[in-house]
Design a protein around this motif. Structure first.
Motif, PDB file in Angstrom:
ATOM      1  N   LEU A 167       0.839  -1.201   0.000  1.00  0.00           N
ATOM      2  CA  LEU A 167       0.000   0.000   0.000  1.00  0.00           C
ATOM      3  C   LEU A 167       0.871   1.248   0.000  1.00  0.00           C
ATOM      4  N   MET A 168       1.961   1.232   0.763  1.00  0.00           N
ATOM      5  CA  MET A 168       2.876   2.377   0.780  1.00  0.00           C
ATOM      6  C   MET A 168       3.507   2.583  -0.597  1.00  0.00           C
ATOM      7  N   LYS A 169       3.867   1.489  -1.259  1.00  0.00           N
ATOM      8  CA  LYS A 169       4.460   1.604  -2.601  1.00  0.00           C
ATOM      9  C   LYS A 169       3.447   2.156  -3.598  1.00  0.00           C
ATOM     10  N   ALA A 170       2.175   1.809  -3.417  1.00  0.00           N
ATOM     11  CA  ALA A 170       1.144   2.334  -4.316  1.00  0.00           C
ATOM     12  C   ALA A 170       0.965   3.834  -4.119  1.00  0.00           C
ATOM     13  N   GLY A 171       1.160   4.300  -2.881  1.00  0.00           N
ATOM     14  CA  GLY A 171       1.136   5.729  -2.589  1.00  0.00           C
ATOM     15  C   GLY A 171      -0.260   6.329  -2.588  1.00  0.00           C
ATOM     16  N   PRO A 172      -0.337   7.605  -2.190  1.00  0.00           N
ATOM     17  CA  PRO A 172      -1.623   8.306  -2.148  1.00  0.00           C
ATOM     18  C   PRO A 172      -2.121   8.614  -3.549  1.00  0.00           C
ATOM     19  N   PRO A 173      -3.392   8.965  -3.677  1.00  0.00           N
ATOM     20  CA  PRO A 173      -4.390   9.101  -2.612  1.00  0.00           C
ATOM     21  C   PRO A 173      -4.904   7.749  -2.154  1.00  0.00           C
ATOM     22  N   PHE A 174      -5.228   7.621  -0.865  1.00  0.00           N
ATOM     23  CA  PHE A 174      -5.697   6.367  -0.317  1.00  0.00           C
ATOM     24  C   PHE A 174      -7.234   6.351  -0.341  1.00  0.00           C
ATOM     25  N   ASP A 175      -7.756   6.209  -1.535  1.00  0.00           N
ATOM     26  CA  ASP A 175      -9.208   6.190  -1.688  1.00  0.00           C
ATOM     27  C   ASP A 175      -9.745   4.809  -1.344  1.00  0.00           C
ATOM     28  N   HIS A 176     -11.061   4.684  -1.314  1.00  0.00           N
ATOM     29  CA  HIS A 176     -11.702   3.429  -0.919  1.00  0.00           C
ATOM     30  C   HIS A 176     -11.301   2.281  -1.829  1.00  0.00           C
ATOM     31  N   GLU A 177     -11.255   2.534  -3.108  1.00  0.00           N
ATOM     32  CA  GLU A 177     -10.948   1.468  -4.058  1.00  0.00           C
ATOM     33  C   GLU A 177      -9.538   0.931  -3.843  1.00  0.00           C
ATOM     34  N   LYS A 178      -8.585   1.825  -3.656  1.00  0.00           N
ATOM     35  CA  LYS A 178      -7.203   1.390  -3.463  1.00  0.00           C
ATOM     36  C   LYS A 178      -7.052   0.633  -2.147  1.00  0.00           C
ATOM     37  N   LEU A 179      -7.653   1.150  -1.093  1.00  0.00           N
ATOM     38  CA  LEU A 179      -7.566   0.463   0.198  1.00  0.00           C
ATOM     39  C   LEU A 179      -8.197  -0.921   0.112  1.00  0.00           C
ATOM     40  N   ASP A 180      -9.352  -1.006  -0.528  1.00  0.00           N
ATOM     41  CA  ASP A 180     -10.051  -2.284  -0.619  1.00  0.00           C
ATOM     42  C   ASP A 180      -9.198  -3.327  -1.343  1.00  0.00           C
ATOM     43  N   ARG A 181      -8.425  -2.891  -2.324  1.00  0.00           N
ATOM     44  CA  ARG A 181      -7.565  -3.826  -3.063  1.00  0.00           C
ATOM     45  C   ARG A 181      -6.461  -4.401  -2.182  1.00  0.00           C
ATOM     46  N   HIS A 182      -6.088  -3.683  -1.136  1.00  0.00           N
ATOM     47  CA  HIS A 182      -4.977  -4.127  -0.287  1.00  0.00           C
ATOM     48  C   HIS A 182      -5.446  -4.810   1.000  1.00  0.00           C
ATOM     49  N   LEU A 183      -6.739  -4.984   1.160  1.00  0.00           N
ATOM     50  CA  LEU A 183      -7.261  -5.679   2.327  1.00  0.00           C
ATOM     51  C   LEU A 183      -7.469  -7.150   2.005  1.00  0.00           C
ATOM     52  N   ILE A 184      -7.068  -8.032   2.923  1.00  0.00           N
ATOM     53  CA  ILE A 184      -7.238  -9.471   2.757  1.00  0.00           C
ATOM     54  C   ILE A 184      -8.484  -9.906   3.511  1.00  0.00           C
ATOM     55  N   ARG A 185      -9.318 -10.704   2.869  1.00  0.00           N
ATOM     56  CA  ARG A 185     -10.574 -11.146   3.479  1.00  0.00           C
ATOM     57  C   ARG A 185     -10.381 -12.413   4.308  1.00  0.00           C
ATOM     58  N   HIS A 186     -10.877 -12.377   5.539  1.00  0.00           N
ATOM     59  CA  HIS A 186     -10.918 -13.566   6.389  1.00  0.00           C
ATOM     60  C   HIS A 186     -12.290 -14.212   6.264  1.00  0.00           C
ATOM     61  N   SER A 187     -12.354 -15.499   6.547  1.00  0.00           N
ATOM     62  CA  SER A 187     -13.619 -16.223   6.401  1.00  0.00           C
ATOM     63  C   SER A 187     -14.724 -15.664   7.289  1.00  0.00           C
ATOM     64  N   SER A 188     -14.366 -14.986   8.373  1.00  0.00           N
ATOM     65  CA  SER A 188     -15.354 -14.392   9.277  1.00  0.00           C
ATOM     66  C   SER A 188     -16.006 -13.146   8.701  1.00  0.00           C
ATOM     67  N   GLY A 189     -15.403 -12.601   7.648  1.00  0.00           N
ATOM     68  CA  GLY A 189     -15.869 -11.346   7.087  1.00  0.00           C
ATOM     69  C   GLY A 189     -14.967 -10.175   7.417  1.00  0.00           C
ATOM     70  N   VAL A 190     -14.064 -10.356   8.362  1.00  0.00           N
ATOM     71  CA  VAL A 190     -13.123  -9.291   8.723  1.00  0.00           C
ATOM     72  C   VAL A 190     -12.159  -9.053   7.566  1.00  0.00           C
ATOM     73  N   LYS A 191     -11.901  -7.779   7.276  1.00  0.00           N
ATOM     74  CA  LYS A 191     -10.914  -7.403   6.271  1.00  0.00           C
ATOM     75  C   LYS A 191      -9.648  -6.956   6.994  1.00  0.00           C
ATOM     76  N   VAL A 192      -8.499  -7.425   6.523  1.00  0.00           N
ATOM     77  CA  VAL A 192      -7.248  -7.235   7.255  1.00  0.00           C
ATOM     78  C   VAL A 192      -6.217  -6.496   6.397  1.00  0.00           C
ATOM     79  N   LEU A 193      -5.623  -5.457   6.986  1.00  0.00           N
ATOM     80  CA  LEU A 193      -4.463  -4.803   6.384  1.00  0.00           C
ATOM     81  C   LEU A 193      -3.241  -5.389   7.083  1.00  0.00           C
ATOM     82  N   ILE A 194      -2.544  -6.275   6.386  1.00  0.00           N
ATOM     83  CA  ILE A 194      -1.468  -7.058   6.985  1.00  0.00           C
ATOM     84  C   ILE A 194      -0.184  -6.239   7.043  1.00  0.00           C
ATOM     85  N   ALA A 195       0.592  -6.448   8.115  1.00  0.00           N
ATOM     86  CA  ALA A 195       1.869  -5.754   8.295  1.00  0.00           C
ATOM     87  C   ALA A 195       2.871  -6.222   7.247  1.00  0.00           C
ATOM     88  N   PRO A 196       3.910  -5.423   6.979  1.00  0.00           N
ATOM     89  CA  PRO A 196       4.959  -5.873   6.063  1.00  0.00           C
ATOM     90  C   PRO A 196       5.530  -7.219   6.488  1.00  0.00           C
TER      91      PRO A 196
END
Length: 398
Positions: A194-223
């Motif tokens: 996400l840092m390499k992709a850089g700003p702006p951090f709009d909804h679409e860009k953030l959503d692309r970098h979130l990993i989905r868990h089976s519970s429904g939780v979306k996760v922004l994973i650490a480096p």
């Protein structure tokens, strides 16, 4: 955005108009509609046409927060940005709670200001509901490592998701984050990407970098590598939090031990803090210091929850000892459960794998604190052995 951005500027007490003018007036396509400096000017002034309201202040300012609140209530569909002449520190939380969309620290070149204003306007126009209040952001803190912050963060996030909440879980332990492992998620995309992709951090860009868990939780994973941690910018982190809070129902942030710059920025942006401690003298000492540090930062005590992990361990510390050391009774007690290590190893939080266990019930009680307007009373702590090895710490209590 090729057209000029029309800006209304309100000046809080002690704001330096010349500094503000230098940031707004140039060839960057910012059109200042006017400046308001007095309370009587506000209502008529804010009725003027404008794309964004800028509230300028010298630093921490209750008056600036009041201006933000007034501007948001008068025109909920129009973004409001705070422009501070000094690092905002604890003012960030106050500004966001008042309804600010972002905070700019001066000095800043007009073209950079324009970029930030463009981002705020685009973010606001992307909201499903104009003027939607920001979702709560809960920072999970543990001044000492090994207290179970990741355990609490993952189970809290899943417990909230089980109530049909749209939850984002952020792993802020940038060097040694374990959220991905605790949830059995493959780090296909991380905060480093996400840092390499850089700003702006709009909804679409953030959503692309979130990993989905089976519970429904979306996760922004650490480096995945410790040397990638330095790529995470504090300013970008604030932008990410602000955007995430407009695209979900709750943001949970698992932090590293201590009060690093990233942790302080997270506390500033948070609406609540959950401090995790354990029944050992070192953990309780650091928990006490952590609570005192939050107090020194001006963080409201009523927004701080205290969780005691492995609360029924027989290690020679009594419930009275805990209260005496840290200066308050824990709000939630997580009992020991031999299934917890197995649930972590399997990547399935205990609220999902053994939802009727006492530990799962305790995590759901914690989730109650962030999904209901009323705060539940603390559950009783089973009394361990009475021999105390912490009298020296008790003598140092506040």
């Amino acid at each position: 955005m090729s057209d000029s951005i029309r800006v209304l500027v309100t000046l809080a007490e002690h704001a330096d108009r010349k500094v503000v003018e230098a940031a707004l007036e140039g060839d960057a396509g910012l059109e200042v509609e006017g400046y308001a400096e007095h309370l009587d000017d506000w209502r008529e002034f804010l009725e003027r046409g404008g794309d964004v309201v800028v509230v300028a202040c010298a630093g921490y300012s209750d008056a600036a927060a009041h201006m933000v609140d007034r501007a948001v209530k008068q025109r909920p569909d129009r973004p409001v940005v705070v422009m501070s002449e000094s690092p905002p520190n604890g003012f960030l939380r106050l500004a966001f709670e008042a309804g600010a969309d972002d905070v700019i620290t001066l000095p800043m070149a007009p073209e950079d200001v324009r970029f930030m204003l463009e981002k705020v306007i685009a973010r606001r126009r992307g909201l499903a509901t104009p003027g939607k209040a920001a979702a709560p952001l809960v920072a999970i803190l543990g001044p000492k490592g090994g207290t179970g912050k990741t355990l609490v963060a993952t189970n809290l996030a899943v417990a909230l998701a089980q109530r049909d909440a749209n939850v984002v879980l952020v792993d802020l332990d940038l060097q040694f984050g374990d959220i991905g492992l605790a949830l059995a998620l493959s780090p296909e995309r991380t905060m480093y990407d996400l840092m390499k992709a850089g700003p702006p951090f709009d909804h679409e860009k953030l959503d692309r970098h979130l990993i989905r868990h089976s519970s429904g939780v979306k996760v922004l994973i650490a480096p995945t590598r410790p040397d990638h941690a330095s790529a995470v910018s504090i300013d970008y982190l604030r932008d990410i939090y602000a955007a995430l809070r407009t695209m979900c129902d709750a943001v949970i942030v698992d932090t590293p031990p201590g009060f690093t710059p990233e942790v302080i920025a997270t506390i500033d942006a948070s609406s609540a803090v959950c401090v995790v401690g354990m029944l050992d003298s070192l953990s309780l000492k650091n928990t006490k210091l952590g609570l005192e540090t939050l107090d020194l930062m001006g963080y409201p005590a009523e927004n701080v929850s205290l969780v005691l992990n492995r609360a029924d361990s027989r290690v020679g510390i009594t419930p009275d000892d805990v209260s005496a050391i840290v200066g308050r009774v824990p709000d939630v007690f997580i009992p020991s459960d031999r299934e917890i290590p197995r649930s972590v190893n399997e990547g399935t939080p205990i609220v999902a794998s053994r939802d009727r266990s006492d530990a799962a019930k305790a995590f759901r009680a914690l989730a109650d604190r962030y999904s209901r307007p009323t705060v539940p009373a603390p559950s009783p702590l089973p009394a361990p052995a009475t021999t105390s090895g912490v009298k020296a710490l008790i003598g140092k209590r506040r």
